[in-house]
Design an enzyme around this catalytic site. Sequence first.
Site, mmCIF file in Angstrom:
data_model
loop_
_atom_site.group_PDB
_atom_site.id
_atom_site.type_symbol
_atom_site.label_atom_id
_atom_site.label_comp_id
_atom_site.label_asym_id
_atom_site.label_seq_id
_atom_site.Cartn_x
_atom_site.Cartn_y
_atom_site.Cartn_z
ATOM 1 N N GLN A 241 -10.244 1.882 3.699
ATOM 2 C CA GLN A 241 -8.913 1.971 4.568
ATOM 3 C C GLN A 241 -9.126 3.050 5.630
ATOM 4 O OE1 GLN A 241 -4.332 3.013 3.709
ATOM 5 N NE2 GLN A 241 -5.280 1.828 2.298
ATOM 6 N N TYR B 12 2.581 10.299 0.264
ATOM 7 C CA TYR B 12 3.773 9.927 0.776
ATOM 8 C C TYR B 12 5.033 10.425 0.327
ATOM 9 C CZ TYR B 12 0.026 6.692 2.701
ATOM 10 O OH TYR B 12 -1.174 6.329 3.313
ATOM 11 N N ALA C 1 7.158 -1.075 7.431
ATOM 12 C CA ALA C 1 8.370 -1.506 7.732
ATOM 13 C C ALA C 1 9.462 -0.690 6.918
ATOM 14 C CB ALA C 1 8.420 -2.875 7.301
ATOM 15 N N ASP D 241 0.844 -1.115 -0.102
ATOM 16 C CA ASP D 241 -0.119 0.155 0.021
ATOM 17 C C ASP D 241 0.756 1.190 0.141
ATOM 18 O OD1 ASP D 241 -2.882 1.314 0.768
ATOM 19 O OD2 ASP D 241 -1.366 2.055 2.046
#
Length: 329
Positions: free
Chosen positions: A186, A59, A291, A54
């Site tokens: 989401q 971002y 992560a 995703d």
Amino acid sequence: MSQLVRNIGRSGISASGVGLGTWAIGGWMWGGTDEDASIAAIQASIDAGVSLIDTAPAYGLGRSEEIVGKAIRGRRDKVVVATKCGLNWHSGKGNHFFDQDGLPVHRYLGADGIVYEVEQSLRRLGTDHIDLYITHWQDPTTPVAETMDTLLRLKQQGKIGAIGASNVNADELKAYIDAGQIDAIQERYSMLDREIEDTLLPITQANDVATLSYSSLALGLLSGAIDPSRQFSGDDQRKDNPRFSAANRQKVAELKAAIEPVIERHTASMAQVVIAWTLAQPGITFALCGARNPAQALDNARAGQIRLDADDLLALDTAISRHLVAMDA
């Protein structure tokens, strides 16, 4: 044991229950990014059976999508790519939301904005289609019906495979359902953030809409890896977040101690058990977990192989009610 795999609504697309969220990989609000480590984290996730990746243009103003594109090159057939639209810095249309790197970012879900954004995302990701295309934040200046009409046309053209919406309220979700086939939402959800259990999940469950949880580890607070002495710097959003107070981190430490028997029973980390708990909640289909290096990626991936039983869930729910009450913010 193999990775848990679930369907994205009625789209015919399936993906791993554990998904890799790449907000932090974009660097913005996370103290920067290391491209090589990020690519390695994505590839380690894929190698461990995590197929849901995703991302979003916002971002890092395209940075996360570019990094994801580099990481999945040669592996595209192994991943289900989810990205988003509706936060743009190119047109000035819509509703001003925030500024990033000196640029005004607007919430805009008009047809021209979405058509422009999808082409930019396809280019950055290095692909000819997006498996799940999600409206990132809702635009009060554009009717949902117009937005859905555009998304359905993109689906007919083969540029997107499934349609999703993020950060919606119940009325907005119902409007999407009325306007066409929406496959997923989401939303923020974790042991600390459970509001959608009463507002959105009854609607999604009644209409076969999948739910992707974001901030499943509460920005890392529930990972068990942030001790009370940890300091945050730069533009890291956790630096001044009252949820990360020393007192709250102490409560999380107490929670970890209380659920240690479950952790030991599954030879797991706290993060893995928290993610597995998330995936066991009614109505939660996928858990997105960030992560920034291979070790974190592999730790998260193993959560998709853990199956908690009724005794585990009872122990966890009891511990949550005792140790995560009255958490600040």
